[in-house]
Design an enzyme around this catalytic site. Structure first.
Site, PDB file in Angstrom:
ATOM      1  CB  SER A 211      -0.842  -0.034   0.606  1.00 15.71           C
ATOM      2  OG  SER A 211      -2.229   0.837   0.875  1.00 15.71           O
ATOM      3  CG  ASP A 438      -6.555  -2.665  -3.721  1.00 14.45           C
ATOM      4  OD1 ASP A 438      -6.375  -2.337  -2.697  1.00 14.45           O
ATOM      5  OD2 ASP A 438      -5.174  -3.717  -3.215  1.00 14.45           O
ATOM      6  CG  HIS A 467      -5.347  -2.977   0.508  1.00 12.63           C
ATOM      7  ND1 HIS A 467      -4.493  -2.895  -0.668  1.00 12.63           N
ATOM      8  CD2 HIS A 467      -4.501  -2.533   1.896  1.00 12.63           C
ATOM      9  CE1 HIS A 467      -3.934  -1.659  -0.619  1.00 12.63           C
ATOM     10  NE2 HIS A 467      -3.788  -1.361   0.866  1.00 12.63           N
TER      11      HIS A 467
END
Length: 500
Positions: A211, A438, A467
């Site tokens: 991320s 995502d 994710h």
């Protein structure tokens, strides 16, 4: 929304930018960061309840790298040493995302749940709480629970209150943290990573960032390219969109996910009873939103308005089954019925060690906005710009558009003295992994990172949901493991299909 070295010292080019007048051939003795690079961590068992292989330590880094003899802050680090000493290649530095998320527990989580043995035999797994986060001199703005809620829907009647909230948020932060805030940035965290590398005695580091950690890893490759070994960037952020654009992309990308969910759910009306057609399912959801706007819904102990339901549901829509179960439970709560309690979500949990420190309750939210505001210079200063953008995006992206574009604390953040954002444009080798669906880092963001990291290759998991890619048994795992264990990137970008 969460690298270089031939000798064990920070890249001379980066140091020269930090310390004016530093000669390009600076020796170890004359290195202004020498006191930090030569630290010897006092490793100890992180917690008596944790495995002995999981060790922690605290080192020092300068708050301001341009003034290394000035204020020092703590940096909490951890490691899980490999048992395969003969196969050991080096360290695999880990970051879970954020910004604002601690990473001290990452070695234990990945060693026990996600990484294959072939990778664990080759690397010491190293985690850390980024500066200002968790056990690393945590920032604290003294925010109340209500003030921490930044997902605020735009309404003409409440906009003045939202502006006051954003201003109060920023003022509280500067009253408690002052000049510290301009140093809580991705560039400085990348510099901290290179201190960690030097302290561990490594010429290069490998890296697995998720991320926001993909952007952090990209910044490291830009600042310290000679110290970057094998970099896996999982679920990627587009550097060109920082940071307001990242949040606005959530709104843009969630609309097709929502449409896909209505179609999926309509086909299963006998199970979920939310509507026989996509249009009926959509109406059921927005009727629930309108009902919560009239009377907030008590859901899992939290009072949710219509905006709360939209914000709570947004990420779930990327996983149709999860979203259908969530909306069913919210609908029950609105009708005063008891929840079934059988909803499933994918989470990884491992309580982080405290190391004797106390983390402020608002640290994660404060840490997020500290980085988001200090990293980017493109936050509008005029509240009316936020108003007009929120009205526009409410029409374009009704699920989340007004929430994404409404006013944020960065409108009132002080950026004097902070560095400009890092422009990513390099040919450092890296592997980018991305699910098609995502919710936090949409596919378009990963494609943006791939364009500017010209030496990278990307694996796109068609149909992939969630994710986080690596370690979740997707078709990308084999490629990622091969890269970490052999150093070989695919010859070209790869697209593979998820297993149903």
């Amino acid at each position: 929304m969460r690298s270089s070295r031939i000798a064990p010292f920070l890249a001379v080019s980066a140091l020269a930018a930090l310390v004016p007048g530093l000669p390009a051939t600076a020796s170890a003795a004359g290195n202004p960061l020498g006191q930090y690079l030569q630290q010897k961590p006092a490793w100890h068992r992180c917690d008596s309840s944790k495995p002995a292989a999981y060790q922690c330590a605290t080192i020092k880094v300068p708050l301001d790298y341009s003034r290394p003899d000035g204020k020092k802050i703590d940096l909490a680090i951890s490691r899980w040493k490999t048992s395969g000493r003969s196969e050991r290649r080096g360290v695999l530095l880990l970051n879970p995302g954020g910004p604002g998320t601690p990473g001290l527990d990452m070695p234990e989580v990945l060693a026990s749940e996600l990484l294959p043995n072939s990778v664990k035999r080759m690397y010491d797994l190293v985690g850390f709480d980024p500066r200002g986060i968790g056990q690393s001199s945590p920032v604290d703005c003294g925010l109340t629970t209500g003030e921490q809620n930044w997902e605020r829907a735009y309404k003409a009647a409440t906009f003045a209150k939202d502006v006051k909230w954003a201003r109060t948020f920023a003022e509280k932060c500067y009253a408690k943290q002052g000049d510290t805030l301009r140093h809580i940035t991705t560039r400085n965290t990348a510099r901290d990573m290179d201190v960690i590398r030097a302290v561990l005695g490594e010429k290069k580091i490998s890296y697995l960032g998720l991320s926001y950690g993909t952007y952090l890893g990209a910044v490291y490759t830009q600042m310290f390219p000679q110290h970057a070994d094998r970099f896996v960037l999982d679920s990627a952020v587009d550097p060109a969109r920082l940071w307001r654009g990242v949040i606005q992309l959530w709104a843009q990308d969630s609309e097709p996910a929502f449409t896909r969910w209505t179609e999926w759910t309509a086909k299963r009306n006998s199970t979920y009873k939310l509507g026989k057609t996509p249009q009926a399912v959509r109406k059921t959801f927005y009727d629930l939103v309108a009902r919560a706007d009239r009377e907030p819904v008590d859901f899992d102990g939290t009072e949710l308005t219509g905006a709360g339901i939209r914000a709570e549901s947004r990420s779930a829509f990327y996983s149709p089954r999860e979203a259908a179960e969530l909306v069913v439970e919210m609908k029950k709560a609105a009708e005063g019925k008891s929840p079934s309690g059988d909803r499933e979500t994918r989470t990884l949990t491992s309580p982080a060690p405290s190391l004797g420190g106390t983390v402020p309750e608002d640290n994660e939210v404060t840490g997020f906005w500290s980085v988001a505001c200090a990293d980017a210079r493109n936050w509008p200063r005029d509240p009316e710009r936020y108003r007009s953008d929120a009205i526009r995006d409410k029409g374009k992206y009704p699920l989340y558009g007004d929430i994404a574009s409404n006013i944020k604390p960065c409108a009132f953040w002080k950026t004097t003295g902070s560095e400009p954002p890092t422009k990513i444009d390099n040919k450092v080798g890296a592997l980018i992994l991305q699910n098609q669906w995502d919710s936090q880092t949409p596919l378009a963001g990963a494609q943006g990172l791939r364009r500017v990291m010209k030496g990278s290759k990307m694996v796109t998991v068609t149909g992939g949901v969630g994710h986080g890619v690596y370690g979740f048994k997707s078709c990308a795992d084999k490629t990622a493991t091969a890269y970490l264990t052999t150093g070989k990137l695919p010859a070209k970008d790869v697209t593979c299909k998820t297993t149903p």
